[in-house]
Design a protein around this motif. Structure first.
Motif, PDB file in Angstrom:
ATOM      1  N   CYS A 126      84.503  23.359  39.055  1.00 26.27           N
ATOM      2  CA  CYS A 126      83.741  24.531  39.473  1.00 26.27           C
ATOM      3  C   CYS A 126      82.732  24.900  38.388  1.00 26.27           C
ATOM      4  O   CYS A 126      83.098  25.043  37.217  1.00 26.27           O
ATOM      5  CB  CYS A 126      84.683  25.700  39.731  1.00 26.27           C
ATOM      6  N   LYS A 147      89.501  29.909  43.243  1.00 28.12           N
ATOM      7  CA  LYS A 147      89.209  31.256  42.735  1.00 28.12           C
ATOM      8  C   LYS A 147      87.887  31.791  43.265  1.00 28.12           C
ATOM      9  O   LYS A 147      87.773  32.955  43.612  1.00 28.12           O
ATOM     10  CB  LYS A 147      89.170  31.246  41.200  1.00 28.12           C
ATOM     11  N   CYS A 148      86.859  30.934  43.305  1.00 31.59           N
ATOM     12  CA  CYS A 148      85.506  31.410  43.606  1.00 31.59           C
ATOM     13  C   CYS A 148      85.079  31.162  45.053  1.00 31.59           C
ATOM     14  O   CYS A 148      84.020  31.637  45.456  1.00 31.59           O
ATOM     15  CB  CYS A 148      84.483  30.743  42.682  1.00 31.59           C
ATOM     16  N   CYS A 165      86.401  26.194  45.561  1.00 30.28           N
ATOM     17  CA  CYS A 165      87.207  26.528  44.392  1.00 30.28           C
ATOM     18  C   CYS A 165      88.242  27.560  44.836  1.00 30.28           C
ATOM     19  O   CYS A 165      87.928  28.479  45.599  1.00 30.28           O
ATOM     20  CB  CYS A 165      86.294  27.110  43.308  1.00 30.28           C
ATOM     21  N   CYS A 219      83.990  28.587  36.973  1.00 24.74           N
ATOM     22  CA  CYS A 219      85.226  28.815  36.228  1.00 24.74           C
ATOM     23  C   CYS A 219      85.887  27.517  35.753  1.00 24.74           C
ATOM     24  O   CYS A 219      86.956  27.551  35.149  1.00 24.74           O
ATOM     25  CB  CYS A 219      86.204  29.635  37.068  1.00 24.74           C
TER      26      CYS A 219
HETATM   27 ZN   LIG Z   1      85.633  28.606  40.421  1.00 24.31          ZN
END
Ligand SMILES: [Zn+2]
Length: 123
Positions: free
Chosen positions: A91, A75-76, A73, A94
């Protein structure tokens, strides 16, 4: 069987590498097989035995290093929640779209062989 063609290619590539060293026989080949390469490690080892049967490389070992694909991901980072053989759409943390990285490897990592002019040590 797809693996038979792959094993033939690996054997051919190993033989090409060995050509500059003179005659010899393969002892062990280690290959990286990615999850997305559509190669079953057990079938590949079976195919390797079939391909090397009747050649000087009969009885050599093919070791397979399994390389799973990763879902990441933006972001993660890497998503560890994925079960083997299944894919997540989003994800779980998120709900962003996920990317797939790696897993398409099909590489020869290591080749060991014995040249013909080397004598076995006396017992
Ligand atoms: Zn994520």
């Amino acid at each position: 069987m797809h693996e038979l063609g792959v094993a033939t290619e690996i054997h051919r590539a190993c033989r090409r590498t060995m050509e500059s060293h003179g005659p010899g026989r393969i002892e062990e080949v280690r290959v990286a097989v990615g999850e997305l390469s559509a190669v079953e490690p057990e079938l590949l080892q079976f195919a390797w035995q079939a391909v090397t049967a009747g050649t000087p490389d009969e009885g050599s070992r093919l070791e397979v290093e399994w390389r799973p694909a990763r879902q990441t991901c933006l972001k993660c980072g890497e998503v560890a929640e994925r079960g083997a053989g299944s894919w997540l759409r989003l994800c779980p943390r998120c709900e962003s779209p996920l990317r797939v990285e790696g897993g398409d490897e099909l590489d020869i990592l290591h080749l060991s062989f014995t040249p013909d002019d080397v004598q076995e040590p006396a017992p």
